[in-house]
Write an enzyme that holds these catalytic residues in place. Structure first.
Site, PDB file in Angstrom:
ATOM      1  N   PRO A  83       0.443  -5.871   5.738  1.00 31.85           N
ATOM      2  CA  PRO A  83       1.602  -6.465   5.322  1.00 31.85           C
ATOM      3  C   PRO A  83       2.616  -5.448   5.141  1.00 31.85           C
ATOM      4  O   PRO A  83       2.384  -4.070   4.873  1.00 31.85           O
ATOM      5  CB  PRO A  83       1.327  -6.910   3.876  1.00 31.85           C
ATOM      6  CG  PRO A  83       0.260  -5.924   3.405  1.00 31.85           C
ATOM      7  CD  PRO A  83      -0.785  -5.571   4.453  1.00 31.85           C
ATOM      8  N   ASP A  93       4.400  -6.817   2.014  1.00 36.20           N
ATOM      9  CA  ASP A  93       4.039  -6.158   0.903  1.00 36.20           C
ATOM     10  C   ASP A  93       5.287  -6.095  -0.061  1.00 36.20           C
ATOM     11  O   ASP A  93       6.355  -5.813   0.717  1.00 36.20           O
ATOM     12  CB  ASP A  93       3.691  -4.809   1.245  1.00 36.20           C
ATOM     13  CG  ASP A  93       2.865  -3.818   0.593  1.00 36.20           C
ATOM     14  OD1 ASP A  93       2.383  -4.349  -0.599  1.00 36.20           O
ATOM     15  OD2 ASP A  93       2.332  -2.619   0.727  1.00 36.20           O
ATOM     16  N   TRP A 128      -0.945   0.251  -3.262  1.00 41.04           N
ATOM     17  CA  TRP A 128      -1.974   0.336  -2.129  1.00 41.04           C
ATOM     18  C   TRP A 128      -3.200  -0.645  -2.456  1.00 41.04           C
ATOM     19  O   TRP A 128      -3.890  -1.019  -1.762  1.00 41.04           O
ATOM     20  CB  TRP A 128      -2.299   1.756  -1.828  1.00 41.04           C
ATOM     21  CG  TRP A 128      -1.406   2.440  -1.070  1.00 41.04           C
ATOM     22  CD1 TRP A 128      -0.567   3.319  -1.873  1.00 41.04           C
ATOM     23  CD2 TRP A 128      -0.826   2.041   0.198  1.00 41.04           C
ATOM     24  NE1 TRP A 128       0.243   3.794  -0.583  1.00 41.04           N
ATOM     25  CE2 TRP A 128       0.111   3.165   0.410  1.00 41.04           C
ATOM     26  CE3 TRP A 128      -1.200   1.313   1.115  1.00 41.04           C
ATOM     27  CZ2 TRP A 128       0.680   3.086   1.656  1.00 41.04           C
ATOM     28  CZ3 TRP A 128      -0.795   1.371   2.355  1.00 41.04           C
ATOM     29  CH2 TRP A 128       0.291   2.366   2.565  1.00 41.04           C
ATOM     30  N   GLN A 169      -2.057   5.501   7.637  1.00 41.81           N
ATOM     31  CA  GLN A 169      -2.953   4.409   6.933  1.00 41.81           C
ATOM     32  C   GLN A 169      -4.212   4.698   6.470  1.00 41.81           C
ATOM     33  O   GLN A 169      -5.209   4.147   5.867  1.00 41.81           O
ATOM     34  CB  GLN A 169      -3.065   3.103   7.230  1.00 41.81           C
ATOM     35  CG  GLN A 169      -1.579   2.419   7.594  1.00 41.81           C
ATOM     36  CD  GLN A 169      -0.652   2.379   6.333  1.00 41.81           C
ATOM     37  OE1 GLN A 169      -1.312   2.050   5.277  1.00 41.81           O
ATOM     38  NE2 GLN A 169       0.457   2.552   6.513  1.00 41.81           N
ATOM     39  N   TRP A 181      -3.928   1.926   3.719  1.00 43.84           N
ATOM     40  CA  TRP A 181      -4.569   0.674   3.904  1.00 43.84           C
ATOM     41  C   TRP A 181      -6.000   0.660   4.289  1.00 43.84           C
ATOM     42  O   TRP A 181      -6.693   0.161   3.787  1.00 43.84           O
ATOM     43  CB  TRP A 181      -3.827  -0.190   4.775  1.00 43.84           C
ATOM     44  CG  TRP A 181      -3.865  -1.645   4.464  1.00 43.84           C
ATOM     45  CD1 TRP A 181      -3.921  -2.247   3.222  1.00 43.84           C
ATOM     46  CD2 TRP A 181      -4.017  -2.620   5.578  1.00 43.84           C
ATOM     47  NE1 TRP A 181      -4.046  -3.839   3.674  1.00 43.84           N
ATOM     48  CE2 TRP A 181      -4.441  -3.900   4.905  1.00 43.84           C
ATOM     49  CE3 TRP A 181      -4.284  -2.645   6.844  1.00 43.84           C
ATOM     50  CZ2 TRP A 181      -4.643  -5.077   5.522  1.00 43.84           C
ATOM     51  CZ3 TRP A 181      -4.423  -3.725   7.743  1.00 43.84           C
ATOM     52  CH2 TRP A 181      -4.711  -4.903   6.985  1.00 43.84           C
ATOM     53  N   LYS A 214      10.514  14.042  15.454  1.00 39.17           N
ATOM     54  CA  LYS A 214      10.128  12.552  14.988  1.00 39.17           C
ATOM     55  C   LYS A 214      11.445  11.893  14.642  1.00 39.17           C
ATOM     56  O   LYS A 214      12.463  12.287  14.420  1.00 39.17           O
ATOM     57  CB  LYS A 214       9.662  13.175  13.514  1.00 39.17           C
ATOM     58  CG  LYS A 214       8.837  12.170  12.542  1.00 39.17           C
ATOM     59  CD  LYS A 214       8.661  12.592  11.215  1.00 39.17           C
ATOM     60  CE  LYS A 214       8.355  11.560  10.495  1.00 39.17           C
ATOM     61  NZ  LYS A 214       7.602  12.185   9.202  1.00 39.17           N
ATOM     62  N   LYS A 252      16.124   8.640  10.333  1.00 42.97           N
ATOM     63  CA  LYS A 252      17.337   7.954  10.138  1.00 42.97           C
ATOM     64  C   LYS A 252      18.280   9.245  10.198  1.00 42.97           C
ATOM     65  O   LYS A 252      19.340   9.147  10.462  1.00 42.97           O
ATOM     66  CB  LYS A 252      17.559   7.181   9.154  1.00 42.97           C
ATOM     67  CG  LYS A 252      17.198   5.295   9.363  1.00 42.97           C
ATOM     68  CD  LYS A 252      17.416   4.767   8.198  1.00 42.97           C
ATOM     69  CE  LYS A 252      16.336   3.633   8.229  1.00 42.97           C
ATOM     70  NZ  LYS A 252      16.170   2.905   6.808  1.00 42.97           N
TER      71      LYS A 252
END
Length: 1047
Positions: A47, A86, A520, A556, A560, A593, A596
């Site tokens: 999610p 999520d 998590w 993850q 996750w 990387k 923003k």
RNA sequence: GGGCUUAUAGCUCAGAAGGUUAGAGCGCGCGCCUGAUAAGCGCGAGGUCCCUGGUUCGAUUCCAGGUAAGCCCA
């Protein structure tokens, strides 16, 4: 008739039409429904958070998932695709706090928890619409309308059930966890927040004498940069393998690491009295520096630890288990008491009887130093400059601080988790025993609780009177044992906080602990909670566990991937997933990387609107394997568009254009493959080899190799099959060969559309719908409802594929030779000479001779054995064979072969099938197979040589050849004029040729039929009127005026 | 500080159970073709296969140690 393919279009526009078609015809739903009873392939969606707009890395993850699910669907599986969101966690709280200008818990409580929670709910779906639109636009088929949402009551209830299972298995417990804590904001910080606030600061650096018990006048020299933790000291750690010494200093014996002597005694090195290993010091006891209270457990002795260094300090580290993770672990390992002399407010608790009681810890530092000095325990005090984390919101120094926390005892199931990890197929494989395996190996208990508001509340209630604890596992239970629980209770703070239970032990009042849990854990329960299991969907869940496939980015592993495995192991003692495709990050075009703050992110919408979804999909699939870092280059998307999609589109529109023009019925009278031309059987063989390859790659989750193979096939299709077959489509009379060409290209295009459907769902479907839909109304509506192609091994002829490749290699060398000669391809030449070919290869070239003739525009192919007239020949040992046989000798043989008379050796080899050579005083006999004959370029630019063969061009021109060249020149010029004059390809024309050149006239007369046929000229006239398109031309240097006019 | 990954042409990437002429696409240069035009094709020039050692007859490939970059952890 097929629908005309307009040359005026953009892929992006056409994709939008396809989206409309899918929507109106429910294609996604149909693709699932049609396999309702098929074997399931279970996909679990990780999610995402919808509180920020999606970026390109989300596009990557989504199309990878999509391709696998589409492939599995087309190969006959039922692939249920439930979306998920999520929703809980600190990121949301912080966004809301920012909006409301709240900076600490007190302000938040003042604002009202209920109001705050309501704001969080709004915030979570701030960008849901963006996500929906992006998801649909890129063609990611997932059902957003039945998405599981972690904030829903159903979901939370399932998570509670999971926690209850842990509770019943004694795997949920209360303990301490050292966390970075801001005393002013009253909150712990997550690691990424800590990373935001590092500053360089000067802290005290002091060396303290710890008096040893039972050893008079002997002290441990201990280093610390946090004097305020000394009152909570409970042990001293040394390095097991380091050398320690006792030195004489002003009448005292000081113990420290040998390596640290020089840094602590700069003037005169002290005398070493005794030496020890770290292990020798173990269990030595010392006197506590301060009164830390009475405890049952033993404390104040030396332990060994692997984090001790001698590069700084004294090699003896002060341990205060309440203030530092390493310290805490030591405390746990050695069963030290727990001493916490600092309160939530960052001040010493009143129990401390010293003068610094009630002082803020950092302010107490000087007082503690002074106190030690007065007692003669201070050895040295300086300052120490280092990076230290500060609160990113209020700029106060963070304290590492053991806080009461709830844990899942994952260490109790570590062995099972490791075992289950072995059963998971990881892509790439190194994750299994690398990153993920290591993580499991070093597993520590899962710190589950958060002292926050927006999350799944920890369903543990504690009795105010007797301290009895109870974990609630369902809403029904809550209603049963809680007082006045509203019927529609929402399982969030502050609503659940109001529920009071009665203690079953003492009938006292029970309140819920204040904590919420790590989000998590929420997402980690997705395999279970997405179905609201076990309260609903029992069967569905049982069919879906473990899931077949998940795919997320590599970060993850600790997120996750871990949380799914941990909960899965805890609940069912089975791995939660079978296949995990692990994606890498996408970097910005400069290799850094994307972020923003750097302003180097790529907005997916820019690309989706301009180049379209298929183009960006194809780029992401083919650029590099998803588990390696991709430097995102917009030029790469353009290339995918032009190179691959443009080529496929061109072949497709070529086919449609001529099939319509020539009115060919491609399905009628398709000749059996065996009776088709060699080009047809070749491309079909390539096609079926490709099907095997793509299926094989997809079964192994190699989502890069499969489309790369398709791309290379489409290149062959366009640049060899169609190019060499062009006149079969439009020049030839109707008949079997023409039918064969159309049937073949049709079959190939339809099959490619199916093969590529999971990668470029839009273009594939357009091709399919026009090609199949026009002819077979009963066929599935969309390519996504079709069966995936199965290879027909009867059609695979690997010898033919190899031979064609060889022929193309020869032709390529011929092109190179022509290039060198400077004679343009339009000018026919008499012959080429090929050398260095085996008998088998000669046979191949003969079989394929027409391709060589046409491509190179030559009349004849000649073979020769006389290599040395055209190329330089040298002999080398076949290292692969001779290396193992002769070892060192092989280098000597190479030298001998290089210096010997090559031609003589070659003659010997040809006569006897072997040759003899001396090297290092020994005579070696070498068979033909043990020698590599290599050719290199000799003088002369009309020969092209590779390692073992050559192609030589005869550049002599006879008068006939010159005339023929001139005829082709005429055709070329006339064709260009047709185009410049905007005639249609099928328009017939009138032509006039006015020239003073006898050569042009002779060529025109000699090749008149050819010229007229090629240019669709029906009439040759003396001159044409003003309407005609007329140009003065130079034809191979000869002047002529050409005029053309539509009939 | 630890773990994992990556390093090959100007750029993006292939590849070789270790074998002596390392490939593709893009870009660049030259040319061709055009009855596929958001065209297309051919050819060419571009490489210390990150560095240093080791193993080996032979290493860009295997091993060890570095260096650089990325991610995760401390």
């Amino acid at each position: 008739m097929f629908e005309e393919v307009s040359p005026q279009f953009t892929f992006a526009e056409k994709e939008k039409q396809t989206l409309t078609f899918w929507r109106e015809n429910n294609i996604f739903q149909k693709s699932m429904d049609m396999h309702k009873d098929a074997p399931p392939f279970v996909f679990l969606e990780g999610p995402p958070f919808a509180n920020a707009p999606p970026g390109v890395h989300h596009v990557l993850a989504r199309i990878m998932k999509d391709a696998v699910c589409r492939y599995k669907t087309m190969t006959g599986h039922y692939v249920h695709r439930k979306a998920g969101w999520d929703t809980h966690g600190l990121p949301v709280e912080y966004q809301v706090e920012k909006q409301l200008n709240i900076t600490n818990k007190a302000e938040l409580e003042a604002y009202g928890v209920q109001n705050f929670i309501e704001k969080c709910k709004e915030n979570v779906f701030q960008y849901e619409q963006d996500w929906r639109e992006m998801t649909e636009r890129i063609g990611f088929w997932v059902n957003l309308d039945e998405a599981y949402i972690t904030l829903s009551n159903d979901y939370i209830e399932s998570v509670w059930w999971v926690l209850r299972q842990a509770w019943d298995k004694k795997l949920l417990y209360q303990g301490h966890k050292v966390q970075p804590y801001c005393y002013r904001c009253g909150t712990t910080l997550a690691s990424h927040e800590v990373a935001l606030g590092y500053q360089e600061v000067a802290d005290p650096s002091i060396f303290v004498r710890f008096p040893l018990k039972n050893k008079e006048n002997t002290y441990l020299l201990v280093w610390t940069t946090t004097p305020w933790t000394l009152p909570s000291n409970l042990a001293v750690a040394v390095g097991e393998d380091y050398d320690y010494v006792a030195v004489e200093d002003n009448g005292q014996k000081l113990i420290l690491a040998k390596e640290c002597i020089s840094s602590l005694f700069d003037d005169a090195p002290p005398e070493i009295i005794e030496s020890y290993k770290g292990t020798d010091l173990r269990k030595w006891e010392y006197e506590p520096l301060f009164d830390s209270g009475q405890h049952d457990e033993k404390s104040h002795y030396i332990v060994t630890a692997d984090f001790v260094t001698t590069t700084e300090g004294s090699g003896l580290v002060h341990i205060a288990p309440a203030f530092g993770q390493d310290d805490y672990d030591i405390g746990q390992k050695h069963n030290l008491p727990f001493v916490q002399l600092v309160g939530d407010d960052g001040k010493f608790v009143p129990d401390v009887k010293d003068v610094w009681a009630g002082e803020y810890v950092k302010d107490a530092d000087p007082m503690i130093i002074e106190n030690l000095d007065e007692r003669g325990l201070l050895f040295k005090a300086t300052e120490y400059t280092h990076q230290y984390p500060f609160c990113w919101r209020c700029d106060n120094p963070l304290l590492y601080y053991a806080r009461e926390s709830w844990f899942i005892r994952t260490t109790a199931i570590r062995d099972q988790m490791q075992q289950h990890n072995q059963e998971i197929n990881w892509y790439p494989e190194h994750i299994k025993d690398g990153r993920f395996g290591n993580w499991l190996e070093n597993n520590i208990d899962w710190g589950l609780s958060r002292e926050r508001y927006w999350g799944t509340p920890l369903p543990v209630w504690i009795c105010d009177d007797c301290g009895h604890q109870h974990c609630v596992g369902s809403i029904a239970e809550l209603k049963e044992i809680g007082k006045d629980v509203p019927d529609d209770i929402e399982l969030h703070r502050p609503y659940v906080d109001d529920v009071i239970l009665t203690c079953e032990k003492c009938s006292g009042t029970m309140h819920r602990v204040q904590d919420v849990i790590d989000c998590w854990f929420d997402s980690g329960c997705a395999h279970t909670a997405q179905w609201h299991y076990p309260f609903e969907n029992k069967e569905l869940f049982e069919r879906s566990y473990p899931v077949d496939f998940i795919s997320e980015a590599i970060d993850q592993t600790r997120g996750w991937f871990y949380s799914l495995l941990a909960t899965g192991t805890l609940l069912y003692d089975k791995p939660a997933y079978k296949n995990c495709l692990c994606l890498e990050l996408i970097l910005a075009s400069d290799g850094s990387k994307m972020s923003k703050s750097r302003g180097n992110t790529v907005d997916p919408w820019t690309i989706l609107n301009e180049q379209g979804a298929d183009a960006v999909r194809w780029y992401l699939f083919t650029a590099s394997p998803p588990w390696t870092q991709l430097t995102f280059q917009i030029e790469g998307v353009d290339e995918a568009l032009k190179k691959f999609m443009g080529t496929l589109q061109n072949v497709y529109s070529f086919f449609v254009m001529y099939a319509n023009l020539e009115q060919v019925d491609v399905l009628e009278d398709a000749p059996p493959v065996a009776e088709r031309a060699i080009l047809d059987t070749w491309i079909l063989s390539r096609l079926h080899t490709l099907i095997n390859k793509v299926r094989d790659d997809m079964e192994n989750y190699h989502l890069t190799n499969a489309p790369r193979a398709i791309e290379s096939f489409v290149d062959d299709l366009s640049n060899w099959y169609v190019r060499r077959s062009r006149d079969r489509f439009w020049g030839a009379e109707a008949g079997q060969d023409k039918q064969a060409a159309y049937a073949t290209l049709y079959e190939v295009l339809v099959t490619v559309a199916k093969l590529a459907a999971m990668f470029i769902p839009f273009l594939s479907d357009e091709l399919y719908r026009n090609l199949v839909g026009s002819l077979a109304p009963d066929a599935p509506l969309s390519v996504h409802l079709a069966e995936y192609p199965v290879a027909d091994s009867e059609l695979i002829d690997s010898v033919l594929e190899r031979d064609m490749a060889f022929t193309r290699e020869v032709i390529s060398m011929g092109h190179a030779a022509r290039n060198r000669s400077g004679i343009k391809t339009r000018q026919p030449l008499a012959e080429i000479t090929l050398g260095g070919l085996s008998d088998e290869e000669k046979e191949t070239v003969n079989r394929m001779a027409s391709f060589v003739h046409d491509e190179l525009n030559i009349k004849e192919i000649v073979f020769t054995e006389k290599l040395d007239t055209f190329a330089q020949v040298s002999l080398k040992p076949n290292f692969k064979v001779l290396g193992p046989k002769y070892g060192k000798g092989v280098q000597a043989i190479a030298k001998a072969l290089a210096t010997a008379d090559t031609m003589q050796l070659k003659a010997e080899l040809e006569a006897n099938g072997s040759l003899q050579i001396e090297a290092l005083g020994e005579t070696y006999t070498l068979e033909t197979s043990e020698i590599d004959m290599q050719t290199q370029n000799r003088e002369g630019f009309f020969v092209e040589v590779d390692a073992r063969k050559f192609v030589a061009l005869s550049t002599e021109l006879t008068h006939e050849l010159v005339l023929e060249g001139m005829a082709r020149e005429l055709v070329n010029k006339i064709q260009n004029m047709r185009k410049d004059a905007d005639f249609n390809v099928s328009d017939r024309i009138k032509l006039s040729v006015n020239t003073s050149s006898e050569l042009v006239m002779e060529a025109f007369d000699t090749h008149r039929d050819y010229i007229l046929a090629e240019t669709l000229t029906t009439e040759v006239v003396e001159s044409l009127g003003e309407k005609a398109f007329s140009l003065d031309q130079k034809l191979n240097g000869e002047p002529a005026t050409l005029s053309v006019e539509q009939v």
